[in-house]
Enzyme design. Structure first.
Site, PDB file in Angstrom:
ATOM      1  N   HIS A 213       0.956  -1.274   0.015  1.00  0.00           N
ATOM      2  CA  HIS A 213       0.065  -0.118   0.082  1.00  0.00           C
ATOM      3  C   HIS A 213       0.832   1.087  -0.020  1.00  0.00           C
ATOM      4  O   HIS A 213       0.161   2.518  -0.140  1.00  0.00           O
ATOM      5  CB  HIS A 213      -0.863  -0.124   1.080  1.00  0.00           C
ATOM      6  N   LYS A 241     -13.932  -8.259  -8.194  1.00  0.00           N
ATOM      7  CA  LYS A 241     -13.099  -9.188  -9.154  1.00  0.00           C
ATOM      8  C   LYS A 241     -12.448 -10.511  -8.439  1.00  0.00           C
ATOM      9  O   LYS A 241     -12.508 -11.608  -8.661  1.00  0.00           O
ATOM     10  CB  LYS A 241     -12.321  -8.452  -9.875  1.00  0.00           C
ATOM     11  N   ASP A 242     -11.950 -10.028  -7.356  1.00  0.00           N
ATOM     12  CA  ASP A 242     -11.648 -11.073  -6.154  1.00  0.00           C
ATOM     13  C   ASP A 242     -12.494 -12.018  -5.857  1.00  0.00           C
ATOM     14  O   ASP A 242     -12.090 -13.265  -5.681  1.00  0.00           O
ATOM     15  CB  ASP A 242     -10.789 -10.389  -4.899  1.00  0.00           C
ATOM     16  N   GLU A 285       6.764 -33.827  -0.968  1.00  0.00           N
ATOM     17  CA  GLU A 285       5.587 -33.426  -1.595  1.00  0.00           C
ATOM     18  C   GLU A 285       5.786 -32.561  -2.819  1.00  0.00           C
ATOM     19  O   GLU A 285       7.108 -32.132  -3.095  1.00  0.00           O
ATOM     20  CB  GLU A 285       4.945 -32.450  -0.598  1.00  0.00           C
TER      21      GLU A 285
END
Ligand code: HEM
Length: 408
Positions: A213, A241-242, A285
């Site tokens: 920010h 949009k998110d 993994e």
């Protein structure tokens, strides 16, 4: 910050004493965002959503899990069979880890494509690499907790890497284990740290947001916001949009959790840990496979360990290794091609890491490892100096308002 006039009386009362609503208004509504953010800018907020999901499900798992070598495996089986919705909580947590890495890897490669790490966002990027390291430590320790065969042997192989350090290596490994092999003290400390580290990640993510920010988001064109015509408020435009992106994510996530919950898993981890039986093929993994390939590409153990850690530490230097003055690969035709070569290189490394180090895999692993370091240490510094970027548009709005000028 000027406090906005909130309509709700209770909100006004609270905000006067504790200005949390002003803060949110300032950060979400006033916060001007470039108007051209693409869906690649969804992955930061998605990572935040998955981080919350991981912590919430983790806390519930911890209520039923027993961190003791004699009970850990059975306690996980009990969660799966007897705890109400335990299977769901565990499958969300287990697959959440994989999705977290998919999302964060996309987030990182987005940063590399659009030069998001370039000035003035170097610290934002560095905080991201710190988050990545913390995520890797957390995931590694989490995988040990179910105390299956792969938990035990994965922990043994990876902790043993520290024995490559000259003189003090063996002492460090004994200290890490809390004994002379991976055993109950190891499981206990891994559990304790696995619970702690996610909260450290939350703290670093907050710093990540403060740094973001400070100058605002970058954007696909990689040029700075020139004025109000180039930006829109974050809310409601990017919250919507998110939210759409999160919906798509939840469909994919639910698909795996409900229809193929062991897709990313290793069957050997459903066998209780047995220190007397080494599995024929120990694999980490999937999200660790490229690093594992780099580790094994180098015949010397110490150099292999250095290369493996180096492959991540090189990311700390990325803002300075890339000497180009233009941020976005949109305007760097040559870099753009090499970016995709790097993506393929990382996938090849992952493939090599999943296979036994024999035959062709050895050679391919070495070439892919060499290329990885070549990309960061040689190609990026040199290319930045010699590449001729395409002309940049005047502003974010220019290509839309005057298409001919934007295309120039
Ligand atoms: C828990 C993990 C993470 C979370 C929750 C997170 C969150 C976010 C959010 C919400 C944004 C703004 C939206 C966006 O640009 O997508 C962002 C931007 C950014 N993040 Fe992350 N991030 C994480 C990990 C990382 C990592 C591992 C890196 C790099 C190694 C990184 C580098 C960046 C950069 C460079 C930006 C600025 C992009 C731009 O403005 O163009 N982040 N992050």
């Amino acid at each position: 910050m000027a406090a906005p006039a909130f309509k709700n009386g209770l909100v006004r009362w609270i905000d006067h004493r504790l200005p949390v609503f002003s803060f949110l208004h300032h950060e979400l509504h006033d916060y001007p965002s470039p108007k051209n953010l693409s869906y690649w800018w969804n992955f930061g907020s998605l990572a935040g959503i998955v981080l919350v999901i991981m912590i919430v499900t983790g806390v519930f798992l911890a209520m039923h899990y027993t961190p003791h070598t004699a009970y850990a495996f059975d306690s996980v089986e009990r969660i799966m069979r007897d705890v109400n919705y335990g299977w769901l909580i565990r499958y969300i947590h287990m697959n959440g880890a994989s999705f977290f890495f998919i999302i964060v890897y996309i987030h990182i490669f987005r940063g590399m494509y659009y030069g998001s790490y370039k000035a003035p966002r170097e610290l934002l990027w560095i905080l991201g690499v710190v988050i990545l390291l913390l995520m890797m430590a957390t995931a590694f320790m989490g995988y040990v907790l179910p105390w299956g065969q792969m938990s035990f042997w994965g922990a043994t192989v990876i902790t043993n890497l520290f024995s490559a350090i000259p003189l003090v290596g063996d002492a460090i490994v004994t200290w890490l284990w809390g004994g002379f092999s991976v055993d109950n003290p190891t499981l206990n400390r891994f559990y304790s740290l696995h619970y702690l580290l996610p909260f450290l990640i939350v703290a670093v993510v907050m710093l990540h947001m403060v740094a973001l920010h400070r100058f605002g988001s970058g954007n696909p064109l990689g040029i700075d916001v020139k004025g109000p015509q180039d930006s829109i408020p974050f809310h409601p435009y990017y919250t919507a949009k998110d939210a759409f992106g999160a919906g798509v994510f939840f469909i994919a996530f639910a698909g795996v959790v409900f229809f193929s919950p062991n897709l990313f898993g290793e069957p050997d981890n459903y066998i209780p840990a047995n220190p007397l039986v080494t599995p024929p093929h120990i694999v980490p993994e999937w999200y660790f496979l490229p690093y594992y390939a780099i580790l094994r590409a180098i015949p010397d153990k110490l150099l292999g360990v250095i290369a493996m850690f180096g492959s991540i530490f090189v990311l700390f230097l990325l803002p300075w290794l890339d000497t180009a003055r233009v941020r976005s690969a949109k305007f760097r035709p040559t870099y753009r091609k090499f970016f995709w070569v790097l993506v393929v290189d990382c996938i090849v490394l992952g493939y090599v890491g999943a296979n036994p180090p024999e035959g062709w895999f050895i050679l391919v692993g070495r070439i892919a490892t060499a290329y990885y370091f070549f990309h960061f240490l040689i190609l990026l510094p040199v290319l930045g100096l010699i590449e001729r970027p395409l002309p940049l548009p005047q502003s974010i709005s220019a290509p839309v308002l005057k298409p001919a000028e934007g295309k120039a």
